[in-house]
Design a protein around this motif. Sequence first.
Motif, PDB file in Angstrom:
ATOM      1  N   SER A   1       2.565  13.161  -3.462  1.00 51.44           N
ATOM      2  CA  SER A   1       2.483  13.457  -2.030  1.00 51.44           C
ATOM      3  C   SER A   1       1.179  12.923  -1.462  1.00 51.44           C
ATOM      4  N   GLY A   2       1.089  12.935  -0.137  1.00 49.34           N
ATOM      5  CA  GLY A   2      -0.149  12.539   0.521  1.00 49.34           C
ATOM      6  C   GLY A   2      -0.132  11.171   1.162  1.00 49.34           C
ATOM      7  N   GLY A   3       0.955  10.447   0.975  1.00 47.24           N
ATOM      8  CA  GLY A   3       1.037   9.125   1.580  1.00 47.24           C
ATOM      9  C   GLY A   3       1.219   9.208   3.086  1.00 47.24           C
ATOM     10  N   GLY A   4       1.210   8.050   3.714  1.00 48.71           N
ATOM     11  CA  GLY A   4       1.394   7.999   5.152  1.00 48.71           C
ATOM     12  C   GLY A   4       1.051   6.646   5.713  1.00 48.71           C
ATOM     13  N   LEU A   5       0.977   6.596   7.036  1.00 49.12           N
ATOM     14  CA  LEU A   5       0.622   5.365   7.747  1.00 49.12           C
ATOM     15  C   LEU A   5      -0.832   5.462   8.179  1.00 49.12           C
ATOM     16  N   VAL A   6      -1.606   4.448   7.853  1.00 46.26           N
ATOM     17  CA  VAL A   6      -3.025   4.460   8.179  1.00 46.26           C
ATOM     18  C   VAL A   6      -3.455   3.057   8.569  1.00 46.26           C
ATOM     19  N   GLN A   7      -4.456   2.967   9.409  1.00 47.41           N
ATOM     20  CA  GLN A   7      -4.981   1.660   9.793  1.00 47.41           C
ATOM     21  C   GLN A   7      -5.887   1.118   8.693  1.00 47.41           C
TER      22      GLN A   7
ATOM     23  N   GLN B   1       9.591  10.585  -7.149  1.00 46.34           N
ATOM     24  CA  GLN B   1      10.109   9.805  -6.017  1.00 46.34           C
ATOM     25  C   GLN B   1       9.037   8.913  -5.403  1.00 46.34           C
ATOM     26  N   GLY B   2       7.801   9.148  -5.777  1.00 45.16           N
ATOM     27  CA  GLY B   2       6.707   8.359  -5.225  1.00 45.16           C
ATOM     28  C   GLY B   2       6.340   8.805  -3.817  1.00 45.16           C
ATOM     29  N   THR B   3       5.250   8.258  -3.329  1.00 43.83           N
ATOM     30  CA  THR B   3       4.820   8.535  -1.953  1.00 43.83           C
ATOM     31  C   THR B   3       4.457   7.210  -1.287  1.00 43.83           C
ATOM     32  N   GLN B   4       4.982   7.001  -0.096  1.00 42.92           N
ATOM     33  CA  GLN B   4       4.805   5.728   0.603  1.00 42.92           C
ATOM     34  C   GLN B   4       3.440   5.670   1.277  1.00 42.92           C
ATOM     35  N   VAL B   5       2.738   4.589   1.028  1.00 44.00           N
ATOM     36  CA  VAL B   5       1.478   4.303   1.714  1.00 44.00           C
ATOM     37  C   VAL B   5       1.663   3.014   2.495  1.00 44.00           C
ATOM     38  N   THR B   6       1.430   3.081   3.782  1.00 40.94           N
ATOM     39  CA  THR B   6       1.551   1.909   4.640  1.00 40.94           C
ATOM     40  C   THR B   6       0.236   1.720   5.382  1.00 40.94           C
ATOM     41  N   VAL B   7      -0.347   0.539   5.231  1.00 43.32           N
ATOM     42  CA  VAL B   7      -1.621   0.228   5.873  1.00 43.32           C
ATOM     43  C   VAL B   7      -1.385  -0.873   6.897  1.00 43.32           C
ATOM     44  N   SER B   8      -1.672  -0.550   8.128  1.00 49.56           N
ATOM     45  CA  SER B   8      -1.477  -1.525   9.212  1.00 49.56           C
ATOM     46  C   SER B   8      -2.774  -2.286   9.469  1.00 49.56           C
ATOM     47  N   SER B   9      -2.598  -3.529   9.876  1.00 46.13           N
ATOM     48  CA  SER B   9      -3.780  -4.378  10.125  1.00 46.13           C
ATOM     49  C   SER B   9      -4.254  -4.262  11.559  1.00 46.13           C
TER      50      SER B   9
END
Length: 118
Positions: free
Chosen positions: A7-13, A110-118
């Motif tokens: 847990s703890g993933g998310g969308l971050v800049q 199930q893993g946790t998704q980490v998405t880093v936006s530019s």
Amino acid sequence: QVPLVESGGGLVQAGGSLRLSCAASGRTISTYTMAWFRQAPGKEREFVAGIRWNGSITSYADTVKGRFTISRDNAKNTVYLQMNSLRPEDTAVYYCNRRTVTRNLLGWGQGTQVTVSS
């Protein structure tokens, strides 16, 4: 099998931080060397960071060295990954498991998704 829940993933800049957690239930992982792995779309799962059972030794992939920190709390049966200075190329699904040969791996969560936006 030891269910692992990430847990703890998310969308971050880009430049931001996240802290991932990996909790095990039903059986202790306190005697295992544990690790974080990640899998980006179209790529194979890769090693990110590992930590010895007592936390005395840690190791990191060159791509994350100096930015990520792995830690554990055996009393909570949990492993953490502090991720700082995130980059778009860190975007992936992050998993935890034992750092061991394939036949000794625990069941993948199930893993946790980490998405880093530019």
